[in-house]
Design a protein around this motif. Structure first.
Motif, PDB file in Angstrom:
ATOM      1  N   LEU A   1       0.537  -1.319   0.027  1.00  0.00           N
ATOM      2  CA  LEU A   1       0.185   0.061   0.043  1.00  0.00           C
ATOM      3  C   LEU A   1       1.229   1.412  -0.096  1.00  0.00           C
ATOM      4  O   LEU A   1       0.305   2.277  -0.429  1.00  0.00           O
ATOM      5  CB  LEU A   1      -0.550   0.125   1.611  1.00  0.00           C
ATOM      6  N   ILE A   2       1.729   1.831   0.966  1.00  0.00           N
ATOM      7  CA  ILE A   2       3.218   1.944   0.579  1.00  0.00           C
ATOM      8  C   ILE A   2       3.759   2.099  -0.484  1.00  0.00           C
ATOM      9  O   ILE A   2       3.619   4.255  -1.010  1.00  0.00           O
ATOM     10  CB  ILE A   2       3.946   2.473   1.587  1.00  0.00           C
ATOM     11  N   GLY A   3       3.586   1.957  -1.451  1.00  0.00           N
ATOM     12  CA  GLY A   3       4.290   1.279  -3.052  1.00  0.00           C
ATOM     13  C   GLY A   3       3.813   2.362  -3.311  1.00  0.00           C
ATOM     14  O   GLY A   3       3.115   3.297  -4.301  1.00  0.00           O
ATOM     15  N   ALA A   4       2.060   1.475  -3.488  1.00  0.00           N
ATOM     16  CA  ALA A   4       0.763   2.098  -4.463  1.00  0.00           C
ATOM     17  C   ALA A   4       0.558   3.696  -3.845  1.00  0.00           C
ATOM     18  O   ALA A   4       0.038   4.545  -4.908  1.00  0.00           O
ATOM     19  CB  ALA A   4      -0.077   1.043  -4.267  1.00  0.00           C
ATOM     20  N   PHE A   5       1.245   4.064  -2.729  1.00  0.00           N
ATOM     21  CA  PHE A   5       0.178   4.852  -2.389  1.00  0.00           C
ATOM     22  C   PHE A   5       1.843   6.542  -2.773  1.00  0.00           C
ATOM     23  O   PHE A   5       1.308   7.610  -3.591  1.00  0.00           O
ATOM     24  CB  PHE A   5       0.367   5.655  -0.856  1.00  0.00           C
ATOM     25  N   ALA A   6       2.511   6.138  -3.234  1.00  0.00           N
ATOM     26  CA  ALA A   6       4.146   6.538  -3.667  1.00  0.00           C
ATOM     27  C   ALA A   6       3.572   6.474  -5.004  1.00  0.00           C
ATOM     28  O   ALA A   6       4.386   7.658  -5.946  1.00  0.00           O
ATOM     29  CB  ALA A   6       5.179   6.329  -3.266  1.00  0.00           C
ATOM     30  N   ALA A   7       3.500   5.394  -5.665  1.00  0.00           N
ATOM     31  CA  ALA A   7       3.598   5.647  -7.284  1.00  0.00           C
ATOM     32  C   ALA A   7       2.115   6.484  -8.445  1.00  0.00           C
ATOM     33  O   ALA A   7       2.791   6.936  -9.039  1.00  0.00           O
ATOM     34  CB  ALA A   7       3.413   3.932  -7.850  1.00  0.00           C
ATOM     35  N   ALA A   8       1.375   6.630  -7.248  1.00  0.00           N
ATOM     36  CA  ALA A   8      -0.004   6.994  -7.589  1.00  0.00           C
ATOM     37  C   ALA A   8       0.181   8.938  -7.442  1.00  0.00           C
ATOM     38  O   ALA A   8      -0.377   9.598  -8.059  1.00  0.00           O
ATOM     39  CB  ALA A   8      -1.133   7.324  -6.842  1.00  0.00           C
ATOM     40  N   ALA A   9       1.883   9.677  -6.628  1.00  0.00           N
ATOM     41  CA  ALA A   9       2.281  11.091  -7.071  1.00  0.00           C
ATOM     42  C   ALA A   9       2.196  10.720  -8.735  1.00  0.00           C
ATOM     43  O   ALA A   9       1.888  12.607  -8.215  1.00  0.00           O
ATOM     44  CB  ALA A   9       2.999  11.390  -5.985  1.00  0.00           C
ATOM     45  N   LEU A  10       2.647  10.316  -9.010  1.00  0.00           N
ATOM     46  CA  LEU A  10       2.869  10.597 -10.807  1.00  0.00           C
ATOM     47  C   LEU A  10       1.232  10.450 -10.843  1.00  0.00           C
ATOM     48  O   LEU A  10       1.687  10.734 -12.403  1.00  0.00           O
ATOM     49  CB  LEU A  10       3.894   9.861 -10.981  1.00  0.00           C
TER      50      LEU A  10
ATOM     51  N   LEU B   1      -8.664   4.191  -0.118  1.00  0.00           N
ATOM     52  CA  LEU B   1      -7.548   3.944  -0.402  1.00  0.00           C
ATOM     53  C   LEU B   1      -7.493   3.660  -1.718  1.00  0.00           C
ATOM     54  O   LEU B   1      -7.111   3.666  -2.831  1.00  0.00           O
ATOM     55  CB  LEU B   1      -7.229   2.046  -0.871  1.00  0.00           C
ATOM     56  N   GLU B   2      -7.854   5.358  -2.348  1.00  0.00           N
ATOM     57  CA  GLU B   2      -7.979   5.367  -2.977  1.00  0.00           C
ATOM     58  C   GLU B   2      -6.531   7.200  -3.814  1.00  0.00           C
ATOM     59  O   GLU B   2      -6.990   8.034  -3.428  1.00  0.00           O
ATOM     60  CB  GLU B   2      -9.735   6.189  -3.971  1.00  0.00           C
ATOM     61  N   PHE B   3      -5.550   6.662  -3.658  1.00  0.00           N
ATOM     62  CA  PHE B   3      -4.576   6.919  -3.544  1.00  0.00           C
ATOM     63  C   PHE B   3      -4.731   8.130  -4.891  1.00  0.00           C
ATOM     64  O   PHE B   3      -3.773   9.136  -4.681  1.00  0.00           O
ATOM     65  CB  PHE B   3      -3.164   6.273  -3.329  1.00  0.00           C
ATOM     66  N   HIS B   4      -5.124   8.026  -5.792  1.00  0.00           N
ATOM     67  CA  HIS B   4      -4.727   8.888  -7.361  1.00  0.00           C
ATOM     68  C   HIS B   4      -5.982   9.881  -7.256  1.00  0.00           C
ATOM     69  O   HIS B   4      -4.985  10.574  -7.312  1.00  0.00           O
ATOM     70  CB  HIS B   4      -5.227   7.651  -8.710  1.00  0.00           C
ATOM     71  N   GLU B   5      -6.899   9.674  -6.150  1.00  0.00           N
ATOM     72  CA  GLU B   5      -7.974  10.343  -5.723  1.00  0.00           C
ATOM     73  C   GLU B   5      -7.316  11.525  -4.947  1.00  0.00           C
ATOM     74  O   GLU B   5      -7.172  12.695  -4.343  1.00  0.00           O
ATOM     75  CB  GLU B   5      -9.051  10.551  -4.882  1.00  0.00           C
ATOM     76  N   LEU B   6      -6.500  10.825  -3.568  1.00  0.00           N
ATOM     77  CA  LEU B   6      -6.071  11.447  -2.637  1.00  0.00           C
ATOM     78  C   LEU B   6      -4.663  12.398  -2.846  1.00  0.00           C
ATOM     79  O   LEU B   6      -4.684  13.853  -2.571  1.00  0.00           O
ATOM     80  CB  LEU B   6      -5.299  10.290  -2.070  1.00  0.00           C
ATOM     81  N   TRP B   7      -3.949  12.085  -4.302  1.00  0.00           N
ATOM     82  CA  TRP B   7      -3.184  12.983  -4.948  1.00  0.00           C
ATOM     83  C   TRP B   7      -3.236  13.895  -5.125  1.00  0.00           C
ATOM     84  O   TRP B   7      -3.003  14.981  -5.415  1.00  0.00           O
ATOM     85  CB  TRP B   7      -2.175  11.992  -5.961  1.00  0.00           C
ATOM     86  N   SER B   8      -4.346  14.041  -5.960  1.00  0.00           N
ATOM     87  CA  SER B   8      -5.123  14.875  -6.623  1.00  0.00           C
ATOM     88  C   SER B   8      -5.591  16.091  -5.889  1.00  0.00           C
ATOM     89  O   SER B   8      -4.885  16.955  -5.928  1.00  0.00           O
ATOM     90  CB  SER B   8      -6.199  14.378  -7.568  1.00  0.00           C
ATOM     91  N   GLY B   9      -5.967  15.587  -4.578  1.00  0.00           N
ATOM     92  CA  GLY B   9      -6.618  16.482  -3.381  1.00  0.00           C
ATOM     93  C   GLY B   9      -4.941  16.992  -2.839  1.00  0.00           C
ATOM     94  O   GLY B   9      -4.656  18.667  -3.182  1.00  0.00           O
ATOM     95  N   LEU B  10      -4.024  16.611  -2.971  1.00  0.00           N
ATOM     96  CA  LEU B  10      -1.996  17.479  -2.036  1.00  0.00           C
ATOM     97  C   LEU B  10      -2.151  17.883  -3.317  1.00  0.00           C
ATOM     98  O   LEU B  10      -1.776  19.076  -2.662  1.00  0.00           O
ATOM     99  CB  LEU B  10      -1.550  15.665  -1.966  1.00  0.00           C
ATOM    100  N   TRP B  11      -2.181  17.784  -4.423  1.00  0.00           N
ATOM    101  CA  TRP B  11      -1.640  18.392  -5.185  1.00  0.00           C
ATOM    102  C   TRP B  11      -2.330  20.000  -5.316  1.00  0.00           C
ATOM    103  O   TRP B  11      -1.149  21.254  -5.538  1.00  0.00           O
ATOM    104  CB  TRP B  11      -1.333  17.847  -7.361  1.00  0.00           C
ATOM    105  N   LEU B  12      -3.194  19.877  -5.715  1.00  0.00           N
ATOM    106  CA  LEU B  12      -4.302  21.461  -5.522  1.00  0.00           C
ATOM    107  C   LEU B  12      -4.663  21.716  -4.352  1.00  0.00           C
ATOM    108  O   LEU B  12      -3.225  23.595  -3.893  1.00  0.00           O
ATOM    109  CB  LEU B  12      -5.963  20.762  -5.463  1.00  0.00           C
ATOM    110  N   LEU B  13      -4.022  21.391  -2.990  1.00  0.00           N
ATOM    111  CA  LEU B  13      -3.648  21.814  -1.548  1.00  0.00           C
ATOM    112  C   LEU B  13      -2.102  22.263  -2.006  1.00  0.00           C
ATOM    113  O   LEU B  13      -2.126  23.610  -2.002  1.00  0.00           O
ATOM    114  CB  LEU B  13      -3.706  20.844  -0.316  1.00  0.00           C
ATOM    115  N   LEU B  14      -1.156  21.794  -2.412  1.00  0.00           N
ATOM    116  CA  LEU B  14       0.336  22.451  -2.594  1.00  0.00           C
ATOM    117  C   LEU B  14       0.360  23.224  -2.948  1.00  0.00           C
ATOM    118  O   LEU B  14       1.038  24.557  -2.707  1.00  0.00           O
ATOM    119  CB  LEU B  14       1.483  21.023  -3.031  1.00  0.00           C
ATOM    120  N   ALA B  15      -0.791  23.591  -4.472  1.00  0.00           N
ATOM    121  CA  ALA B  15      -0.603  25.137  -5.361  1.00  0.00           C
ATOM    122  C   ALA B  15      -1.009  26.202  -4.737  1.00  0.00           C
ATOM    123  O   ALA B  15      -0.461  27.173  -5.174  1.00  0.00           O
ATOM    124  CB  ALA B  15      -1.110  24.275  -6.357  1.00  0.00           C
TER     125      ALA B  15
END
Length: 511
Positions: A34-43, A223-237
């Motif tokens: 799961l940690i690997g999937a989380f990290a890969a979903a960042a891209l 465990l929807e990591f792709h959606e999670l990273w969409s929110g994180l990148w928006l917040l980071l911006a």
């Protein structure tokens, strides 16, 4: 013998040694995939229109709550700061007793974390947008008031005495003497509090008060990591844009203090600030309307269940020694990881051209990623407890301290480092003894202040990682044990006030 100043900033990093020994025993190994999937979903963030629409709506709520709470707390904190200043009361009535009383009164709201205020107000007012705003405004106003009153009392009083001796009235003399020198500090601290308000609004959303934080929690739990990273990148911006705007305004308003241009600069800053707030007022009103904030609804309180006197004995029988010691250990470990980890990482990547850029990204993620979500992510691979909570809280504060340290190294003189380079000294030693040597005491002073903040934040990760007063507070809230909750708040407030006093003493000694 005395430890050299640049080495003092690395001493807290010694905590990494016991951490390296303890962590393998805490690893249960069931979630590395799961940690690997989380990290890969960042891209590969999700670009689904439905997902993005939901995330943008949540982001709008978070930013709206942050702006409203920041504006109200800054305004209220400015008034309370003036009212709790010894200098102001001594000038007006000849004594500082009202200031001392108000300072002690304001110590209680600022000693309790905004998350606790949010959970308590949720029980009293029900689920409504105003709860998140009030939860931030109450402690932030007291914090702003403390900073402003301290800045006022630290100002030289010779200009004020000169105006009073020339026949000026007390209020007019105060405005003329303390307004210009106080303004830069208020601007700088106000910008910092806006960044904090954005993080707090996200955090409150994680615990069910709406906004992007709630979206991030739901995507992580499912465990929807792709959606999670969409929110994180928006917040980071949004966060990086906000930091860039604040940095630009600080540079624009800070240059006018030099070369005899103080009065003209202050006048220009004052005019621009008035224009900015005039433009901000209709925006805040529109945000309040869109969020559905109704001031009249705050007058309707839900009655709390009565506290049975027979249950106080059970509340007193809680394992207070273990709860308090775990909270203090969590504070110490997290503070050491954050304070010592930032300079250690900076020194390690110094020879690497892209190292600082990667550090900026890492520390930006640390600032934006709420500590309870970090704790949930760590629970995929580590058992709940003290060290897991310390890692989550330390990573968040590492991002804040790392950014501060990197900005300090960029603004201080590079001549000592260049001189060491010219003598054949390696880049790491040159950075350590050339730049970090000059920043050591001020950085450690801010680290002492940050330790006080970390003590307040232990309740946040304690609820998720099962340690300290936070986990007991969650159990007491879920069972509506108000006698236990009352005692927990008293103990927590006492700890944070003692920690605040110790951090103040440490900063005064360092500076």
């Amino acid at each position: 013998m005395k430890v050299a100043a640049p080495l003092q900033v690395l001493i807290p990093a010694v905590v990494i040694l016991p951490l390296a020994v303890v962590l393998p025993g805490l690893c249960h190994g069931g979630g590395w995939d799961l940690i690997g999937a989380f990290a890969a979903a960042a891209l590969q963030p999700s670009f689904d229109p439905i997902v993005l629409a939901s995330l943008l709506k949540g982001l709008g709520v978070t930013v709206g709550v942050a702006l409203l709470s920041w504006s109200l707390s800054l305004l209220l904190g400015l008034v309370l700061g003036l009212a709790s200043s010894r200098l102001v009361w001594t000038t007006l009535i000849g004594g500082a007793l009202p200031a001392e009383l108000l300072r002690r009164l304001l110590a209680l709201p600022r000693s309790i974390h905004e998350l606790i205020w949010g959970l308590l107000l949720l029980q009293v007012l029900g689920l409504q947008p105003a709860v998140a705003v009030l939860a931030i405004v109450i402690p932030y106003s007291a914090l702003v008031a403390r900073v402003i009153s301290d800045q006022l009392d630290a100002l030289p009083d010779q200009p004020l005495k000169a105006l009073l001796s020339s026949g000026s009235g007390g209020p007019a003399a105060l405005i003329t003497a303390i307004g210009p020198p106080l303004l830069p500090g208020v601007i700088s601290y106000g910008g910092y509090r806006l960044e904090c308000a954005l993080r707090s609004a996200t955090l409150l959303g994680v615990f069910g008060l709406g906004g992007l934080g709630n979206e991030l929690l739901l995507t992580l739990q499912s465990l929807e990591f792709h959606e999670l990273w969409s929110g994180l990148w928006l917040l980071l911006a949004v966060m990086l844009s906000l930091e860039s705007l604040i940095r630009t305004l600080r540079k624009r308003w800070g240059l006018a203090n030099r070369f005899g241009r103080r009065q003209a600069g202050v006048g220009r800053r004052g005019q621009e600030i008035l224009i900015l707030f005039a433009l901000l007022l209709p925006l805040l009103l529109a945000i309040a309307q869109n969020l559905g904030i109704d001031p009249a609804a705050l007058l309707h309180w839900q009655p709390l269940p009565p506290m049975d006197g027979s249950n106080w004995q059970d509340a007193l029988a809680l394992p207070w020694g273990r709860l308090i010691s775990n909270t203090l250990w969590l504070t110490l470990l997290s503070a050491c990881l954050a304070v010592g980890g930032a300079p250690l990482l900076l020194v390690l990547v110094a020879p690497w051209p892209l190292g600082q850029q990667l550090l900026r990204l890492l520390w930006a993620l640390g600032r934006l990623w709420p500590p309870p979500l970090t704790a949930l992510l760590l629970l995929f691979v580590f058992q709940p407890g003290l060290w897991t909570a310390a890692l989550a809280l330390g990573f968040h504060n590492l991002g804040i301290l790392g950014r501060l340290l990197l900005e300090g190294t960029e603004t201080c003189s590079g001549a000592p480092e260049d001189a060491l380079h010219s003598q054949g000294v390696g880049p790491r030693i040159a950075l350590l003894y050339g730049r970090l040597s000059a920043l050591a005491r001020s950085y450690l002073a801010y680290g002492a202040y940050r330790s006080d903040v970390i003590l307040r934040e232990t309740v946040v990760v304690g609820m998720m990682a099962g340690t300290g007063l936070g986990t007991q507070l969650q159990e007491s809230l879920s069972s509506f044990a108000w006698d236990q909750i009352s005692l927990l708040l008293v103990v927590y407030a006492a700890l944070t006030l003692v920690g605040e006093d110790l951090s103040d003493r440490a900063r005064r000694r360092l500076l």
